[in-house]
Design a protein around this motif. Structure first.
Motif, PDB file in Angstrom:
ATOM      1  N   ALA A   1      26.183  52.821 -54.182  1.00  0.00           N
ATOM      2  CA  ALA A   1      26.818  51.473 -54.548  1.00  0.00           C
ATOM      3  C   ALA A   1      26.780  50.434 -52.984  1.00  0.00           C
ATOM      4  CB  ALA A   1      28.497  51.611 -54.363  1.00  0.00           C
TER       5      ALA A   1
ATOM      6  N   GLU B   1      23.439  47.383 -55.554  1.00  0.00           N
ATOM      7  CA  GLU B   1      24.259  46.193 -56.089  1.00  0.00           C
ATOM      8  C   GLU B   1      24.876  45.330 -54.748  1.00  0.00           C
ATOM      9  OE1 GLU B   1      25.055  49.504 -56.716  1.00  0.00           O
ATOM     10  OE2 GLU B   1      24.872  50.237 -58.792  1.00  0.00           O
ATOM     11  N   ARG B   2      25.129  45.022 -54.710  1.00  0.00           N
ATOM     12  CA  ARG B   2      25.863  44.456 -53.443  1.00  0.00           C
ATOM     13  C   ARG B   2      24.682  43.763 -52.935  1.00  0.00           C
ATOM     14  NH1 ARG B   2      29.394  48.422 -52.929  1.00  0.00           N
ATOM     15  NH2 ARG B   2      31.625  48.169 -52.012  1.00  0.00           N
TER      16      ARG B   2
ATOM     17  N   THR C   1      29.911  39.976 -59.246  1.00  0.00           N
ATOM     18  CA  THR C   1      29.484  41.495 -58.565  1.00  0.00           C
ATOM     19  C   THR C   1      31.079  41.843 -58.434  1.00  0.00           C
ATOM     20  OG1 THR C   1      28.533  39.836 -56.744  1.00  0.00           O
ATOM     21  CG2 THR C   1      28.572  41.456 -55.966  1.00  0.00           C
TER      22      THR C   1
ATOM     23  N   LEU D   1      30.510  45.887 -59.855  1.00  0.00           N
ATOM     24  CA  LEU D   1      30.861  46.798 -58.413  1.00  0.00           C
ATOM     25  C   LEU D   1      32.170  47.799 -59.036  1.00  0.00           C
ATOM     26  CD1 LEU D   1      30.550  44.479 -54.997  1.00  0.00           C
ATOM     27  CD2 LEU D   1      29.158  47.156 -55.480  1.00  0.00           C
TER      28      LEU D   1
ATOM     29  N   HIS E   1      32.109  51.687 -59.209  1.00  0.00           N
ATOM     30  CA  HIS E   1      32.727  52.275 -57.922  1.00  0.00           C
ATOM     31  C   HIS E   1      33.226  53.204 -58.441  1.00  0.00           C
ATOM     32  CE1 HIS E   1      32.289  50.792 -54.386  1.00  0.00           C
ATOM     33  NE2 HIS E   1      32.129  50.032 -54.612  1.00  0.00           N
TER      34      HIS E   1
END
Length: 124
Positions: free
Chosen positions: A66, A69-70, A103, A107, A111
């Motif tokens: 994860a 993606e950030r 975003t 996420l 997650h």
């Protein structure tokens, strides 16, 4: 112990990011139809960028997932921050909202997948 120290360091960075976005938002509220500036763009887009970068670092180090993606969100915020120098603050806020909502949706999916992966015992 290392994870706790990393989490605390991350919390300090997140706090600084929240202060930056609050100040950037205040500038946009004061002059919504004015002109953008480098200071405004740095505060408004730099705050969320700093938040995403800090949490990417934390997730990469602790959960090993994860984080990419950030970093994509950081790239989008960087491009939008550059554009915010020339567009009105109200348009910058709209652009920021689009990036942050997108975003958040990505996420949420990531997650869910990560939680499933971490909760499934490995096959031996």
């Amino acid at each position: 112990m290392r994870t706790v120290r990393l989490g605390i360091n991350c919390a300090y960075i997140v706090l600084a990011a929240l202060v930056a976005i609050a100040v950037g938002s205040e500038l946009a509220i004061d002059h919504p139809t004015g002109h953008g500036s480098a200071t405004f763009a740095l505060l408004l887009f730099g705050g969320p960028l700093l938040y995403l970068a800090a949490t990417a670092w934390h997730f990469h180090t602790t959960a090993h997932g994860a984080w990419a993606e950030r970093l994509l969100g950081c790239a989008a915020l960087t491009a939008a921050g550059i554009a915010a120098i020339w567009i009105p603050p109200l348009a910058s806020i709209a652009l920021l909202d689009i990036i942050l909502i997108t975003t958040a949706l990505v996420l949420a999916h990531t997650h869910r997948s990560l939680a499933h992966t971490l909760s499934t015992p490995p096959h031996t």
